[in-house]
Design an enzyme around this catalytic site. Structure first.
Site, PDB file in Angstrom:
ATOM      1  N   ASP A 215      35.205  39.712  35.284  1.00  0.00           N
ATOM      2  CA  ASP A 215      36.218  40.181  34.337  1.00  0.00           C
ATOM      3  C   ASP A 215      36.634  39.075  33.371  1.00  0.00           C
ATOM      4  OD1 ASP A 215      36.086  42.402  35.907  1.00  0.00           O
ATOM      5  OD2 ASP A 215      38.207  42.436  36.460  1.00  0.00           O
TER       6      ASP A 215
ATOM      7  N   SER B 169      37.703  37.726  45.754  1.00  0.00           N
ATOM      8  CA  SER B 169      37.746  39.151  45.408  1.00  0.00           C
ATOM      9  C   SER B 169      36.927  40.048  46.333  1.00  0.00           C
ATOM     10  CB  SER B 169      37.271  39.324  43.962  1.00  0.00           C
ATOM     11  OG  SER B 169      35.896  38.993  43.860  1.00  0.00           O
TER      12      SER B 169
ATOM     13  N   SER C 282      44.976  45.671  42.539  1.00  0.00           N
ATOM     14  CA  SER C 282      43.792  46.392  43.031  1.00  0.00           C
ATOM     15  C   SER C 282      44.150  47.712  43.702  1.00  0.00           C
ATOM     16  CB  SER C 282      43.081  45.497  44.049  1.00  0.00           C
ATOM     17  OG  SER C 282      42.130  46.225  44.769  1.00  0.00           O
TER      18      SER C 282
ATOM     19  N   ASN D 139      37.671  50.021  41.308  1.00  0.00           N
ATOM     20  CA  ASN D 139      36.393  49.277  41.206  1.00  0.00           C
ATOM     21  C   ASN D 139      35.814  49.376  39.792  1.00  0.00           C
ATOM     22  OD1 ASN D 139      36.872  50.249  43.959  1.00  0.00           O
ATOM     23  ND2 ASN D 139      34.933  49.268  44.456  1.00  0.00           N
ATOM     24  N   HIS D 140      35.371  48.225  39.274  1.00  0.00           N
ATOM     25  CA  HIS D 140      34.698  48.247  37.965  1.00  0.00           C
ATOM     26  C   HIS D 140      33.522  47.281  37.994  1.00  0.00           C
ATOM     27  CE1 HIS D 140      38.339  45.773  37.849  1.00  0.00           C
ATOM     28  NE2 HIS D 140      37.623  44.902  37.141  1.00  0.00           N
TER      29      HIS D 140
ATOM     30  N   ALA E 260      42.077  35.064  38.788  1.00  0.00           N
ATOM     31  CA  ALA E 260      41.401  34.266  39.820  1.00  0.00           C
ATOM     32  C   ALA E 260      41.748  34.784  41.207  1.00  0.00           C
ATOM     33  CB  ALA E 260      41.813  32.804  39.703  1.00  0.00           C
TER      34      ALA E 260
ATOM     35  N   LYS F 268      24.251  44.890  44.381  1.00  0.00           N
ATOM     36  CA  LYS F 268      23.283  44.724  45.479  1.00  0.00           C
ATOM     37  C   LYS F 268      22.238  45.851  45.422  1.00  0.00           C
ATOM     38  CE  LYS F 268      23.184  44.531  50.549  1.00  0.00           C
ATOM     39  NZ  LYS F 268      23.991  44.497  51.775  1.00  0.00           N
TER      40      LYS F 268
ATOM     41  N   TYR G 166      42.740  41.302  52.154  1.00  0.00           N
ATOM     42  CA  TYR G 166      42.725  41.285  50.681  1.00  0.00           C
ATOM     43  C   TYR G 166      43.778  42.251  50.119  1.00  0.00           C
ATOM     44  CZ  TYR G 166      41.012  42.337  45.946  1.00  0.00           C
ATOM     45  OH  TYR G 166      40.917  42.561  44.596  1.00  0.00           O
TER      46      TYR G 166
ATOM     47  N   GLU H  99      42.954  48.508  46.339  1.00  0.00           N
ATOM     48  CA  GLU H  99      43.004  48.203  47.783  1.00  0.00           C
ATOM     49  C   GLU H  99      44.443  48.190  48.299  1.00  0.00           C
ATOM     50  OE1 GLU H  99      40.739  47.340  50.512  1.00  0.00           O
ATOM     51  OE2 GLU H  99      39.386  48.508  49.294  1.00  0.00           O
TER      52      GLU H  99
HETATM   53  P1  NAP Z   1      35.036  37.618  40.560  1.00  0.00           P
HETATM   54  O1  NAP Z   1      33.839  37.918  39.730  1.00  0.00           O
HETATM   55  O2  NAP Z   1      34.872  37.391  42.018  1.00  0.00           O
HETATM   56  O3  NAP Z   1      35.784  36.358  39.905  1.00  0.00           O
HETATM   57  C1  NAP Z   1      36.815  35.674  40.585  1.00  0.00           C
HETATM   58  C2  NAP Z   1      37.245  34.467  39.779  1.00  0.00           C
HETATM   59  O4  NAP Z   1      38.255  33.744  40.497  1.00  0.00           O
HETATM   60  C3  NAP Z   1      36.102  33.470  39.502  1.00  0.00           C
HETATM   61  O5  NAP Z   1      36.271  32.935  38.220  1.00  0.00           O
HETATM   62  C4  NAP Z   1      36.376  32.402  40.564  1.00  0.00           C
HETATM   63  O6  NAP Z   1      35.832  31.136  40.240  1.00  0.00           O
HETATM   64  C5  NAP Z   1      37.887  32.369  40.521  1.00  0.00           C
HETATM   65  N1  NAP Z   1      38.458  31.676  41.683  1.00  0.00           N
HETATM   66  C6  NAP Z   1      38.210  31.955  42.988  1.00  0.00           C
HETATM   67  N2  NAP Z   1      38.885  31.084  43.748  1.00  0.00           N
HETATM   68  C7  NAP Z   1      39.556  30.224  42.915  1.00  0.00           C
HETATM   69  C8  NAP Z   1      40.416  29.106  43.107  1.00  0.00           C
HETATM   70  N3  NAP Z   1      40.719  28.664  44.326  1.00  0.00           N
HETATM   71  N4  NAP Z   1      40.949  28.472  42.029  1.00  0.00           N
HETATM   72  C9  NAP Z   1      40.637  28.897  40.788  1.00  0.00           C
HETATM   73  N5  NAP Z   1      39.806  29.953  40.537  1.00  0.00           N
HETATM   74  C10 NAP Z   1      39.292  30.596  41.598  1.00  0.00           C
HETATM   75  O7  NAP Z   1      36.112  38.799  40.413  1.00  0.00           O
HETATM   76  P2  NAP Z   1      36.260  39.922  39.262  1.00  0.00           P
HETATM   77  O8  NAP Z   1      35.466  41.117  39.662  1.00  0.00           O
HETATM   78  O9  NAP Z   1      36.073  39.310  37.940  1.00  0.00           O
HETATM   79  O10 NAP Z   1      37.796  40.332  39.464  1.00  0.00           O
HETATM   80  C11 NAP Z   1      38.831  39.659  38.753  1.00  0.00           C
HETATM   81  C12 NAP Z   1      40.166  39.908  39.468  1.00  0.00           C
HETATM   82  O11 NAP Z   1      40.414  41.313  39.518  1.00  0.00           O
HETATM   83  C13 NAP Z   1      40.201  39.402  40.915  1.00  0.00           C
HETATM   84  O12 NAP Z   1      41.509  38.931  41.185  1.00  0.00           O
HETATM   85  C14 NAP Z   1      39.932  40.662  41.734  1.00  0.00           C
HETATM   86  O13 NAP Z   1      40.511  40.542  43.010  1.00  0.00           O
HETATM   87  C15 NAP Z   1      40.619  41.708  40.868  1.00  0.00           C
HETATM   88  N6  NAP Z   1      40.045  43.062  40.988  1.00  0.00           N
HETATM   89  C16 NAP Z   1      38.723  43.262  40.713  1.00  0.00           C
HETATM   90  C17 NAP Z   1      38.207  44.551  40.809  1.00  0.00           C
HETATM   91  C18 NAP Z   1      36.752  44.838  40.492  1.00  0.00           C
HETATM   92  O14 NAP Z   1      36.305  45.953  40.804  1.00  0.00           O
HETATM   93  N7  NAP Z   1      36.025  43.920  39.877  1.00  0.00           N
HETATM   94  C19 NAP Z   1      39.049  45.631  41.180  1.00  0.00           C
HETATM   95  C20 NAP Z   1      40.388  45.348  41.457  1.00  0.00           C
HETATM   96  C21 NAP Z   1      40.890  44.082  41.340  1.00  0.00           C
HETATM   97  P3  NAP Z   1      34.309  30.726  40.667  1.00  0.00           P
HETATM   98  O15 NAP Z   1      33.420  31.262  39.575  1.00  0.00           O
HETATM   99  O16 NAP Z   1      34.385  29.247  40.723  1.00  0.00           O
HETATM  100  O17 NAP Z   1      34.028  31.378  42.004  1.00  0.00           O
HETATM  101  O1  F7E Z   2      32.244  47.825  48.463  1.00  0.00           O
HETATM  102  C1  F7E Z   2      30.610  49.930  50.967  1.00  0.00           C
HETATM  103  C2  F7E Z   2      31.856  49.149  51.367  1.00  0.00           C
HETATM  104  O2  F7E Z   2      32.188  45.350  48.244  1.00  0.00           O
HETATM  105  C3  F7E Z   2      32.343  49.170  48.006  1.00  0.00           C
HETATM  106  C4  F7E Z   2      36.318  44.464  44.730  1.00  0.00           C
HETATM  107  O3  F7E Z   2      36.092  44.269  43.348  1.00  0.00           O
HETATM  108  O4  F7E Z   2      36.848  46.792  44.446  1.00  0.00           O
HETATM  109  C5  F7E Z   2      35.960  45.895  45.097  1.00  0.00           C
HETATM  110  O5  F7E Z   2      36.077  46.009  46.502  1.00  0.00           O
HETATM  111  C6  F7E Z   2      32.079  50.111  49.169  1.00  0.00           C
HETATM  112  C7  F7E Z   2      32.875  49.775  50.433  1.00  0.00           C
HETATM  113  O6  F7E Z   2      33.724  46.751  46.764  1.00  0.00           O
HETATM  114  C8  F7E Z   2      27.718  47.838  51.597  1.00  0.00           C
HETATM  115  O7  F7E Z   2      32.141  49.335  52.756  1.00  0.00           O
HETATM  116  C9  F7E Z   2      28.317  49.891  52.000  1.00  0.00           C
HETATM  117  O8  F7E Z   2      33.343  50.981  50.978  1.00  0.00           O
HETATM  118  O9  F7E Z   2      31.316  46.760  46.350  1.00  0.00           O
HETATM  119  P1  F7E Z   2      32.292  46.589  47.436  1.00  0.00           P
HETATM  120  P2  F7E Z   2      35.193  47.018  47.369  1.00  0.00           P
HETATM  121  O10 F7E Z   2      35.308  46.607  48.771  1.00  0.00           O
HETATM  122  O11 F7E Z   2      35.559  48.421  47.050  1.00  0.00           O
HETATM  123  C10 F7E Z   2      38.243  46.633  44.797  1.00  0.00           C
HETATM  124  C11 F7E Z   2      39.027  47.649  44.005  1.00  0.00           C
HETATM  125  C12 F7E Z   2      38.698  45.237  44.627  1.00  0.00           C
HETATM  126  O12 F7E Z   2      39.863  44.984  44.343  1.00  0.00           O
HETATM  127  C13 F7E Z   2      37.778  44.146  45.063  1.00  0.00           C
HETATM  128  O13 F7E Z   2      38.116  42.898  44.451  1.00  0.00           O
HETATM  129  O14 F7E Z   2      30.701  49.999  49.539  1.00  0.00           O
HETATM  130  N1  F7E Z   2      29.342  49.293  51.334  1.00  0.00           N
HETATM  131  N2  F7E Z   2      27.313  49.017  52.181  1.00  0.00           N
HETATM  132  C14 F7E Z   2      29.001  48.019  51.056  1.00  0.00           C
HETATM  133  N3  F7E Z   2      29.649  47.048  50.406  1.00  0.00           N
HETATM  134  C15 F7E Z   2      29.039  45.851  50.260  1.00  0.00           C
HETATM  135  N4  F7E Z   2      29.661  44.850  49.576  1.00  0.00           N
HETATM  136  N5  F7E Z   2      27.777  45.622  50.797  1.00  0.00           N
HETATM  137  C16 F7E Z   2      27.071  46.580  51.470  1.00  0.00           C
HETATM  138  O15 F7E Z   2      25.955  46.361  51.915  1.00  0.00           O
END
Ligand code: NAP
Ligand code: F7E
Length: 334
Positions: free
Chosen positions: A19, A95, A136, A189-190, A92, A203, A160, A138
């Site tokens: 993001d 995640s 999130s 999720n995005h 940050a 994956k 989380y 979650e």
């Molecule tokens: P991401 O790809 O895992 O990126 C996480 C970022 O946080 C990376 O830049 C990482 O740096 C940084 N970070 C981790 N630990 C840190 C630390 N100790 N100090 C400073 N920076 C640190 O996650 P994302 O998908 O872009 O998501 C962005 C935010 O939205 C997260 O807070 C996530 O929990 C939240 N969120 C995401 C989703 C989704 O579906 N993507 C949904 C709901 C909420 P490095 O590159 O060094 O690891």
């Molecule tokens: O899992 C199932 C798993 O790890 C999605 C983060 O961005 O969105 C994300 O969290 C689903 C779950 O995302 C595998 O059990 C099956 O039901 O891609 P995921 P997440 O856990 O939904 C939320 C909104 C966030 O906030 C988080 O930061 O898929 N699943 N088989 C699997 N998941 C993974 N990772 N790997 C598998 O092999």
């Protein structure tokens, strides 16, 4: 006065993530000066920002990176005083939900306490910037109602989710108590080609492409019946920006309102490379979680009505784009 000195200034924590990198693209495109917080790692490979590093008109001119960590407040405090941002996007965090069961303390320290530390710093600034916090779905865990809105009660079922619940509530408390312009985006999720490799969409898309190219034979997954509301990451960062442009600070759900299973996802990804998924997928209990969120589907009506926000891509389009992107990258390096 130069254009840069009158431009709005944003600070992004988590700029190297999925993001953060899209948000940097968006803000730079809107003329912002962007500062990003990076942590010290053993490798300097920050591939999601590679296109910005390579642009001499951007890197070092309108994009600046600074070392800091969310568990080390002094450098962050100094940075805030020095750059005096107009807007902070706090992305940050650790995640990965599944991993949060393994590394619960550090997940909570970074996600929950890291957000509180940032709020404390902002509160002390003479002119507090606007704050967006990436919350999130979650939070909801196993909610009794679907779809979920900003008013749905929270029942997190993972470390989380509990850490995000603490951080989200603190953002609201600091808004109400100290008058900060601080907002939560409750993000479902995005996904995108920049998604981390151990999230299920990336994956599966990567494995489908790899199997098509003859580089991999099988794909091991956990719960195929798990359901999620999957959207397109660039839409969600547009939502973050829109959130901070409102006169009144508030919280917004960003979601598509549609549910798909991991099974549907596998079928779509393999179909994008003209394969049937079933012969290649095996279920491995190692990928099941100790507790699984369920019934998570969002109602983005508030974001649609107040921000004019709507998702731009369908689930099928996102998965096809991700699989094609993996295929192109793997074919190039094969
Ligand atoms: P991401 O790809 O895992 O990126 C996480 C970022 O946080 C990376 O830049 C990482 O740096 C940084 N970070 C981790 N630990 C840190 C630390 N100790 N100090 C400073 N920076 C640190 O996650 P994302 O998908 O872009 O998501 C962005 C935010 O939205 C997260 O807070 C996530 O929990 C939240 N969120 C995401 C989703 C989704 O579906 N993507 C949904 C709901 C909420 P490095 O590159 O060094 O690891
Ligand atoms: O899992 C199932 C798993 O790890 C999605 C983060 O961005 O969105 C994300 O969290 C689903 C779950 O995302 C595998 O059990 C099956 O039901 O891609 P995921 P997440 O856990 O939904 C939320 C909104 C966030 O906030 C988080 O930061 O898929 N699943 N088989 C699997 N998941 C993974 N990772 N790997 C598998 O092999």
């Amino acid at each position: 006065m130069s254009a840069a000195s009158t431009a709005p200034t944003a600070l992004i924590t988590g700029i190297t993530g999925q993001d953060g990198s899209y948000l940097a693209d968006l803000l730079l495109g809107k003329g912002y000066v962007v500062h990003g917080v990076v942590r010290r790692t053993s490798s300097l490979d920050r591939s999601r920002l590679g296109h910005l590093y390579a642009d001499p008109a951007i890197y070092g001119q309108r994009l600046f990176l600074h070392y800091a960590d969310l568990d080390d407040p002094t450098p962050l405090r100094r940075l805030l005083a020095k750059i005096a941002p107009d807007e902070i996007y706090h992305l940050a965090g650790q995640s990965h939900v599944g991993l949060s069961f393994e590394i619960a303390e550090s997940t909570c320290d970074l996600t929950a306490m890291g957000t509180l530390r940032l709020l404390e710093m902002i509160r002390d600034l003479p002119k507090p910037p606007r704050l967006f916090h990436a919350s999130s779905s979650e939070l909801f865990g196993q909610p009794a109602v679907a779809p979920q809105t900003e008013a749905t009660p929270w029942v997190p079922v993972s470390p989380y989710g509990a850490a995000k619940a603490f951080a989200t509530r603190m953002v609201t408390i600091y808004r109400q108590t100290y008058g900060l312009h601080a907002c939560n985006g409750i993000l479902f999720n995005h996904e995108s080609p920049r998604r981390g490799e151990n999230f299920v969409t990336r994956k599966i898309c990567r494995a489908a492409a790899s199997i098509k190219l003859g580089l991999q034979k099988k794909l091991s997954l956990g719960n195929l019946d798990a359901l999620r509301d999957w959207g397109y990451a660039p839409d969600y960062v547009r939502g973050m920006w829109l959130t901070l442009q409102q006169a009144e600070a508030d919280d917004y759900v960003f979601a598509t309102g549609e549910l798909h299973s991991v099974r549907d996802l596998a079928a779509q990804a393999f179909a994008a490379v003209d394969l049937d998924w079933e012969p290649y997928v095996e279920v491995n209990p190692a990928f099941f979680r100790p507790a699984e969120a369920a019934n998570l589907v969002g109602d983005p009506s508030r974001a649609r009505q107040r921000l004019g926000w709507t998702p731009s891509r369908t689930f099928g389009e996102i998965i096809a784009e991700m699989t094609q992107s993996e295929y192109a990258a793997l074919a190039k390096s094969a």
